[in-house]
Design a protein around this motif. Structure first.
Motif, PDB file in Angstrom:
ATOM      1  N   CYS A   1       0.749  -0.648   0.031  1.00  0.00           N
ATOM      2  CA  CYS A   1      -0.687  -0.453   0.199  1.00  0.00           C
ATOM      3  C   CYS A   1       0.911   0.896  -0.368  1.00  0.00           C
ATOM      4  CB  CYS A   1      -0.719   0.021   1.187  1.00  0.00           C
ATOM      5  SG  CYS A   1      -2.188   1.460   1.538  1.00  0.00           S
ATOM      6  N   ARG A   2       1.180   1.931  -0.675  1.00  0.00           N
ATOM      7  CA  ARG A   2       1.418   3.129  -1.198  1.00  0.00           C
ATOM      8  C   ARG A   2       1.490   4.446  -0.138  1.00  0.00           C
ATOM      9  NH1 ARG A   2       1.138   7.740  -6.028  1.00  0.00           N
ATOM     10  NH2 ARG A   2       3.640   8.591  -5.767  1.00  0.00           N
ATOM     11  N   ALA A   3       0.324   4.318   0.370  1.00  0.00           N
ATOM     12  CA  ALA A   3      -0.453   5.061   1.029  1.00  0.00           C
ATOM     13  C   ALA A   3       0.419   5.033   2.610  1.00  0.00           C
ATOM     14  CB  ALA A   3      -1.711   4.768   1.276  1.00  0.00           C
ATOM     15  N   PHE A   4       0.619   3.345   2.878  1.00  0.00           N
ATOM     16  CA  PHE A   4       0.391   2.552   4.171  1.00  0.00           C
ATOM     17  C   PHE A   4       2.173   3.835   4.154  1.00  0.00           C
ATOM     18  CE2 PHE A   4       3.338  -0.248   6.053  1.00  0.00           C
ATOM     19  CZ  PHE A   4       2.990  -0.386   8.144  1.00  0.00           C
ATOM     20  N   ILE A   5       2.586   3.594   2.925  1.00  0.00           N
ATOM     21  CA  ILE A   5       4.219   3.646   3.340  1.00  0.00           C
ATOM     22  C   ILE A   5       4.503   5.262   3.579  1.00  0.00           C
ATOM     23  CG2 ILE A   5       6.883   3.868   1.931  1.00  0.00           C
ATOM     24  CD1 ILE A   5       6.408   0.815   2.824  1.00  0.00           C
ATOM     25  N   ARG A   6       2.950   6.047   3.369  1.00  0.00           N
ATOM     26  CA  ARG A   6       3.965   7.452   3.292  1.00  0.00           C
ATOM     27  C   ARG A   6       3.089   7.960   5.096  1.00  0.00           C
ATOM     28  NH1 ARG A   6       2.004  10.054  -2.705  1.00  0.00           N
ATOM     29  NH2 ARG A   6       4.265   9.806  -3.413  1.00  0.00           N
ATOM     30  N   GLY A   7       2.527   6.864   5.989  1.00  0.00           N
ATOM     31  CA  GLY A   7       2.045   6.993   6.821  1.00  0.00           C
ATOM     32  C   GLY A   7       0.518   7.932   6.636  1.00  0.00           C
ATOM     33  N   GLN A   8      -0.302   7.748   5.601  1.00  0.00           N
ATOM     34  CA  GLN A   8      -1.726   8.018   5.467  1.00  0.00           C
ATOM     35  C   GLN A   8      -2.414   6.751   4.414  1.00  0.00           C
ATOM     36  OE1 GLN A   8      -0.406  10.694   1.402  1.00  0.00           O
ATOM     37  NE2 GLN A   8       0.999  12.067   2.735  1.00  0.00           N
ATOM     38  N   CYS A   9      -2.195   5.660   5.074  1.00  0.00           N
ATOM     39  CA  CYS A   9      -3.522   4.745   4.890  1.00  0.00           C
ATOM     40  C   CYS A   9      -4.645   5.222   5.816  1.00  0.00           C
ATOM     41  CB  CYS A   9      -3.370   3.352   4.825  1.00  0.00           C
ATOM     42  SG  CYS A   9      -4.577   2.178   4.575  1.00  0.00           S
ATOM     43  N   LYS A  10      -5.670   5.191   5.892  1.00  0.00           N
ATOM     44  CA  LYS A  10      -6.724   5.951   6.564  1.00  0.00           C
ATOM     45  C   LYS A  10      -7.355   4.522   6.327  1.00  0.00           C
ATOM     46  CE  LYS A  10      -6.044  10.811   5.317  1.00  0.00           C
ATOM     47  NZ  LYS A  10      -7.132  12.316   5.332  1.00  0.00           N
ATOM     48  N   GLN A  11      -7.686   3.781   5.555  1.00  0.00           N
ATOM     49  CA  GLN A  11      -8.656   2.525   5.964  1.00  0.00           C
ATOM     50  C   GLN A  11      -8.652   1.248   7.005  1.00  0.00           C
ATOM     51  OE1 GLN A  11     -10.871   2.002   3.648  1.00  0.00           O
ATOM     52  NE2 GLN A  11     -10.061   3.662   2.689  1.00  0.00           N
ATOM     53  N   LYS A  12      -9.199   1.296   8.131  1.00  0.00           N
ATOM     54  CA  LYS A  12      -8.590  -0.283   8.973  1.00  0.00           C
ATOM     55  C   LYS A  12      -8.187  -1.333   8.103  1.00  0.00           C
ATOM     56  CE  LYS A  12      -9.383  -0.048  13.684  1.00  0.00           C
ATOM     57  NZ  LYS A  12     -10.992  -0.068  15.007  1.00  0.00           N
ATOM     58  N   SER A  13      -9.368  -1.237   7.421  1.00  0.00           N
ATOM     59  CA  SER A  13      -9.115  -2.999   7.177  1.00  0.00           C
ATOM     60  C   SER A  13      -8.601  -2.476   5.718  1.00  0.00           C
ATOM     61  CB  SER A  13     -10.353  -3.474   7.232  1.00  0.00           C
ATOM     62  OG  SER A  13     -10.831  -4.056   8.285  1.00  0.00           O
ATOM     63  N   CYS A  14      -7.396  -2.479   5.601  1.00  0.00           N
ATOM     64  CA  CYS A  14      -6.639  -1.998   3.919  1.00  0.00           C
ATOM     65  C   CYS A  14      -6.789  -3.430   2.913  1.00  0.00           C
ATOM     66  CB  CYS A  14      -5.861  -1.600   4.128  1.00  0.00           C
ATOM     67  SG  CYS A  14      -5.327  -0.888   2.151  1.00  0.00           S
ATOM     68  N   LYS A  15      -7.578  -3.234   1.872  1.00  0.00           N
ATOM     69  CA  LYS A  15      -6.716  -4.504   0.563  1.00  0.00           C
ATOM     70  C   LYS A  15      -5.585  -4.674   0.115  1.00  0.00           C
ATOM     71  CE  LYS A  15      -8.567  -1.297  -3.051  1.00  0.00           C
ATOM     72  NZ  LYS A  15     -10.388  -1.098  -4.010  1.00  0.00           N
ATOM     73  N   ARG A  16      -4.744  -3.595   0.047  1.00  0.00           N
ATOM     74  CA  ARG A  16      -3.619  -3.423  -0.250  1.00  0.00           C
ATOM     75  C   ARG A  16      -2.798  -4.251   1.004  1.00  0.00           C
ATOM     76  NH1 ARG A  16      -4.695  -4.492  -5.028  1.00  0.00           N
ATOM     77  NH2 ARG A  16      -6.142  -2.703  -5.382  1.00  0.00           N
ATOM     78  N   SER A  17      -1.407  -4.700   0.442  1.00  0.00           N
ATOM     79  CA  SER A  17      -0.123  -5.015   1.492  1.00  0.00           C
ATOM     80  C   SER A  17      -0.310  -3.994   2.665  1.00  0.00           C
ATOM     81  CB  SER A  17       0.565  -5.904   1.140  1.00  0.00           C
ATOM     82  OG  SER A  17       1.330  -5.850   1.993  1.00  0.00           O
TER      83      SER A  17
END
Length: 305
Positions: free
Chosen positions: A199-215
């Motif tokens: 997940c690109r947003a996770f790498i940037r510290g910006q993923c707002k999905q609690k159960s993200c469909k991306r790794s």
């Protein structure tokens, strides 16, 4: 030793040992009691030092399993279990992206060749031929490091610190994987892709999905192949995973607290009338304390022009 100087020294020691250490091992390098060292690390906060409880022994080179909750980072476990306190070096210092394109002359970020800091610059043996700086001791870079409370780090130690904190040094993330609803997104190469499927947003510290469909797993069988092919430092990637996972958990605690505050502050509406809609979790600022939400009354549509 003054607190800023002490914190910088502790960062230097951590980075000289791969970016993370057990608290008991870190204590060997300073003449402080364990209680005093804990107090210094807690006072600096997770913006400088991330303290977490881990089961001992900690697997080397594998994603560690944390026992501490996002709100607990003082190395003390409530159930008194046999765990060790792990300390990870954290920093907000970053490489300037615009400088890499020769578009920035001075700013509050480090002006260093990104490929050099990743150990990939073709001019590393003759740095004077590179158009970008390889010198961490330029006046501008020294000032940036001072602004972040970093004193006395050599190039190798700074490289470790940046590798586990700066997303720009992370292996290239597959953009096609991050698009679409399929398991591999739009990436046709699937598990044969030479870019990291994360997940690109996770790498940037910006993923707002609690159960993200991306790794959100940076160290798995597929990613390990990419990391090894690129000759990257596996411990730094593991440390990046530790820090990113903590930030993601804190982000969601912040979003949930913001949503709860907005719900509690919303005025009660009578039957048949729709309540005022507050800002959703996606509008909350990540990793920032959310101020108390202001109460909003019903909107008078007739009075609007």
């Amino acid at each position: 030793m003054a607190e800023p100087t002490l914190c910088s020294f502790l960062t230097k020691v951590l980075c000289a040992h791969g970016g993370r250490m057990f608290l008991r091992d870190l204590r060997v390098h300073v003449e402080l009691s364990e209680a005093r060292l804990r107090a210094v690390l807690r006072a600096a906060g997770p913006e400088r030092f991330l303290l977490q409880d881990v089961a001992e022994p900690e697997p080397e080179g594998l994603p560690p399993r944390d026992t501490a909750e996002p709100g607990r980072h003082d190395g003390q476990r409530g159930d008194g279990g046999g765990v060790a306190c792990r300390v990870v070096a954290v920093s907000a210092a970053r490489l300037c992206a615009r400088y890499q394109r020769s578009e920035c002359r001075a700013c509050d970020q480090l002006h260093l060749c990104r490929r050099h800091m990743a150990g990939k610059c073709p001019h590393r043996d003759c740095w004077s031929t590179c158009t970008l700086s390889h010198d961490i001791h330029t006046p501008g870079n020294i000032q940036v490091l001072k602004n972040h409370g970093l004193f006395g780090l050599n190039e190798a130690q700074l490289q470790i610190l940046l590798m586990q904190n700066d997303p720009s040094l992370f292996p290239e993330v597959c953009l096609l994987y991050n698009r679409g609803e399929a398991l591999y997104g739009y990436c046709q190469l699937k598990d044969k892709c030479h870019k990291v499927h994360v997940c690109r947003a996770f790498i940037r510290g910006q993923c707002k999905q609690k159960s993200c469909k991306r790794s959100h797993q940076l160290v798995d069988a597929t990613s390990l192949e990419v990391i090894e092919d690129q000759g990257l430092n596996l411990p730094s990637i593991v440390n990046f995973q530790i820090i990113a996972s903590y930030k993601h958990a804190v982000l969601h605690n912040t979003l949930e607290d913001a949503a709860s505050s907005i719900s509690a502050a919303a005025p009660t509406q009578g039957p048949g009338r729709q309540g005022t809609r507050g800002a959703g979790p996606a509008q909350a600022s990540p990793l920032v304390s959310t101020p108390a939400a202001k109460e909003r009354g019903p909107v008078n549509l007739k009075g609007r022009r």
